[in-house]
Motif scaffolding. Structure first.
Motif, PDB file in Angstrom:
ATOM      1  N   SER A 577       0.831  -1.204   0.000  1.00 17.80           N
ATOM      2  CA  SER A 577       0.000   0.000   0.000  1.00 17.80           C
ATOM      3  C   SER A 577       0.867   1.256   0.000  1.00 17.80           C
ATOM      4  CB  SER A 577      -0.927  -0.001   1.219  1.00 17.80           C
ATOM      5  OG  SER A 577      -1.906  -1.012   1.105  1.00 17.80           O
ATOM      6  N   LEU A 578       1.969   1.225   0.743  1.00 25.34           N
ATOM      7  CA  LEU A 578       2.866   2.372   0.771  1.00 25.34           C
ATOM      8  C   LEU A 578       3.652   2.516  -0.526  1.00 25.34           C
ATOM      9  CD1 LEU A 578       4.170   2.118   4.438  1.00 25.34           C
ATOM     10  CD2 LEU A 578       2.674   3.878   3.498  1.00 25.34           C
ATOM     11  N   VAL A 586      -1.535   5.767   0.266  1.00 21.14           N
ATOM     12  CA  VAL A 586      -0.338   5.934   1.096  1.00 21.14           C
ATOM     13  C   VAL A 586      -0.704   6.644   2.395  1.00 21.14           C
ATOM     14  CG1 VAL A 586       1.907   7.071   1.224  1.00 21.14           C
ATOM     15  CG2 VAL A 586       1.207   5.923  -0.883  1.00 21.14           C
ATOM     16  N   ARG A 647       3.227  14.257   5.394  1.00 19.29           N
ATOM     17  CA  ARG A 647       3.757  12.891   5.458  1.00 19.29           C
ATOM     18  C   ARG A 647       5.078  12.847   6.239  1.00 19.29           C
ATOM     19  NH1 ARG A 647      -0.573  12.789   3.432  1.00 19.29           N
ATOM     20  NH2 ARG A 647      -0.911  12.627   5.677  1.00 19.29           N
TER      21      ARG A 647
END
Length: 738
Positions: A577-578, A586, A647
């Motif tokens: 997923s990342l 993400v 992030r």
């Protein structure tokens, strides 16, 4: 294949004094094939991080292979290579961007450009299209299949002054296109965009971004929409234009035939055009409704023959009959022997692999389909000549070999990869074999099971994609006979294949509910079934979709475990997923990790820490150099933190957690050391790492621990001395040195 832990550097002292792992493929911390069922513990997973840190990139490789296999079983017959390749002559494949941000494309040849310039017959709506689309750098074309959308797209770009055209791969992720990846002045084409697939969805915001990017590089992008695709976004509708009033197929055929034969062979063109056999290509009942692309292809094939018109037309019919559903069974039955049929099936599943690999897999399928040889009936009688040459077999299959550099994180290796010439043949072979040939259908699951445990990771992935393709055709049968046994297998390779198949099957709207029910049933089963459910969590919906909370809730429930199989599955699932290009996916994965590490629940906290370290150790990104220099390879999470302040806070908090955790600090310092080594020669990378680590150490205690570890990199043989100096200097400039 060596065991990952047996060679793990973490077993030989503290991380800062550890050398990288040996060269070679990094296998899974659990079994890689059906025959291996070793039970492992959580400590094994921790130790596995050292090997991932020393040899990152396995997640990107698996996702790239899966993307290629999906594409091949749909409509774009290309090999997954790095660099350039030739498509049946002089079509050159190019890679736009680098690494995981790359998009494959092939450049149209000078011959193709001349064909569109000289033989194009415009549809009735073309003049309006040319006029009304002028303000836009991105244009979408809608229309019924066979009405010449793709030809109109090419001509539109040429009429706008773009002399070099490149066709993007199907389901290309347009979010990956930026100013650094586009070639100045080029025109770009994307065929048959759909609302599904693995790429990021096209939104009005993304369309605005693409318009700006294309304008900055003096480029244009024309996208043809798959028939029936609808969008509720008015920004997209504003840049969508219909292609109506197509020319007659016979007119397209005549124009193309004359172009292919050229002015020196006008008499030959007249002979073919006057022949009743040629007219029958368009007047016979089974030929009525021939698409414009089919008419153009018939013209090309006919121009290559010097035989009498009747014989020339007959050969054209033979060549294209494989594309006709009614004739497909005759073609497959007409293959000379069982081994050739097996090569056809193996090419359908494993096209894009080296021919030697595909041939060996075909042989293993053949052994399943015929009784073992005996003295009375040997596999091949004594003194029998070997006559089935590779060239003859591939010609019979309408397949080709292409010299290519097969992509690998350890460097390219020259190989001859095999593909069907017609990109539709692969899916048609697999579908017809499954639906029409009982003997083959009974043996396919066992054969694919063996292939899912193959030593080559790319073969394992393609086998899993094939199971997903078949699951869309016969879900109930595959669920009980294949997916359920594989999901409960002690072998990780089979569990992963089952999960991949479900994710693919869930893209069919009719299968969303049964896939969801099956995953939830597995989530309530034993450890093996729960591990498979964890690997298939994205089949419950993209995290940013309306039902994305269901997927997160499932993973959150499964994370309350000390089972190594389940923990590993969660780590791999979160890492994928990342690795996504979808920013929402993400974001939600990082939020889930932050949720886990903030909990008092020890098991979830450990799973969150290990999942973050798996991603930190394995994911890479090619970062554009300042001033347009060569790209540099960074850890993906460092690159993400550098370009997105939000992030960066998430990733800094996660680094703080793993560096302070008694469960993961040894593995965390080892992964961090590899990060420092990766960017040691890159000044901007060193600065980015220093900024991130400063944000990741909010307390005096955390700073003392970190800087004590960083100081061990100062030795010249650490391969991170420059990173250490940068970090220590940055902390000192901020007054943060304890």
């Amino acid at each position: 294949m060596r065991e990952e832990f047996a060679q793990s550097p973490a077993q030989n002292g503290p991380p800062e004094n550890t050398s990288p792992g040996r060269e070679g493929e990094v296998p899974s911390p659990v079994s890689t094939g059906p025959a291996e069922t070793t039970e492992l513990g959580v400590d094994d997973i921790r130790r596995a991080l050292s090997a991932r840190a020393a040899q990152p990139g396995s997640t990107d490789e698996r996702l790239d292979t899966e993307r290629d296999a999906r594409s091949y079983l749909s409509r774009f017959a290309q090999s997954r290579i790095a660099g350039e390749r030739v498509y049946g002559g002089d079509h050159i494949e190019v890679v736009l961007g680098q690494g995981r941000r790359s998009v494959r494309a092939y450049q149209l040849s000078a011959q193709d450009i001349d064909l569109v310039s000289s033989a194009f017959l415009p549809p009735a709506s073309y003049d309006a299209l040319l006029r009304d689309s002028e303000p836009f750098r991105v244009v979408l074309l809608s229309g019924a299949p066979g009405h010449g959308k793709y030809a109109a797209a090419q001509r539109l770009l040429l009429d706008r002054g773009h002399a070099t055209l490149q066709c993007l791969e199907p389901d290309a992720d347009l979010a990956r296109l930026d100013e650094t990846s586009l070639r100045p002045g080029h025109g770009y084409l994307l065929q048959e965009l759909s609302s599904g697939g693995t790429s990021s969805p096209l939104t009005g915001f993304e369309l605005h971004r693409l318009n700006s990017v294309m304008l900055a590089r003096d480029c244009r992008l024309v996208i043809t929409l798959r028939d029936g695709m609808r969008t509720a976004d008015p920004e997209i509708d504003k840049q969508t234009f219909p292609v109506n009033g197509p020319p007659a197929p016979w007119d397209v055929f005549e124009r193309h035939l004359r172009w292919w034969l050229g002015p020196q062979r006008t008499r030959r063109a007249q002979e073919l055009l006057r022949a009743p056999e040629t007219a029958a290509l368009f007047t016979e009942p089974q030929s009525v409704g021939t698409s414009l692309a089919g008419a153009a292809e018939n013209a090309r094939l006919l121009s290559e023959s010097s035989a009498a018109p009747a014989d020339a037309v007959r050969r054209v019919r033979e060549h294209v009959s494989v594309r006709d559903t009614l004739e497909f069974e005759k073609w497959f039955n007409g293959l000379e022997d069982l081994s050739t049929q097996c090569v056809a099936v193996a090419t359908a599943v494993f096209g894009g692999e080296a021919y030697e690999t595909v041939s060996a897999l075909a042989t293993s399928l053949g052994r399943r389909l015929e009784p073992p040889p005996t003295a009375e009936h040997p596999e091949r009688p004594r003194n029998e000549a070997v006559t089935a040459t590779r060239a003859t077999r591939l010609r019979r299959l309408n397949a080709s070999l292409v010299g290519a550099q097969v992509a690998s994180r350890h460097g390219g290796a020259p190989a001859k990869v095999v593909r069907f010439d017609d990109s539709r043949t692969a899916s048609r072979v697999l579908q017809n074999v499954w639906e029409e040939y009982d003997v083959l259908r009974h043996q396919l699951p066992g054969w694919l099971k063996d292939c899912a445990g193959h030593e080559l990771a790319t073969v394992r992935t393609r086998a899993a994609v094939a199971v997903g393709f078949l699951a869309e055709l016969s879900f109930d049968s595959l669920r009980t006979g294949v997916l359920q046994p594989w999901a409960r297998s002690p072998a990780r390779a089979l569990r992963e294949a089952a999960a991949t198949a479900l994710v693919i099957a869930a893209e069919n709207p009719e299968l969303v509910a049964p896939v969801r029910d099956l995953i939830h049933a597995w989530a309530g089963g034993d450890a093996a079934l729960q591990a498979t459910a964890a690997r298939a969590w994205t089949a419950l919906g993209r995290p940013d979709a309306d039902n994305g909370g269901e997927a997160v809730a499932l993973l959150d429930t499964l994370a309350a475990t000390d089972s190594a199989e389940i923990i590993e599955a969660i780590c791999l699932g979160v890492t994928e997923s990342l690795a996504a290009t979808d920013g929402h996916q993400v974001r939600d994965a990082l939020h889930l990790l932050r949720h886990w590490i903030s909990q008092r629940h020890a098991q979830r906290r450990t799973v969150g820490e290990l999942s973050f370290l798996f991603a930190a150790a394995d994911l890479l990104e090619d970062v554009a150099a300042t001033g347009g220099g060569a790209h540099r390879r960074w850890p993906k999470l460092l690159a993400l933190a550098t370009r997105d302040p939000v992030r960066q806070r998430d990733i800094a908090l996660l680094w703080d957690a793993v560096l302070q955790s008694p469960e993961t600090y040894e593995a965390a310092t080892l992964v961090l050391t590899e990060w420092a080594r990766m960017v040691d020669a890159d000044p901007s990378g060193r600065r980015a790492l220093a900024r991130l680590l400063h944000a990741a150490t909010p307390t005096d205690r955390s700073r003392r621990f970190l800087l004590r570890h960083v100081s061990t990199w100062s030795a010249p043989d650490s391969r991170a001395a420059r990173s250490a100096a940068q970090i220590l200097s940055h902390f000192d400039s901020k007054g943060a040195t304890p």
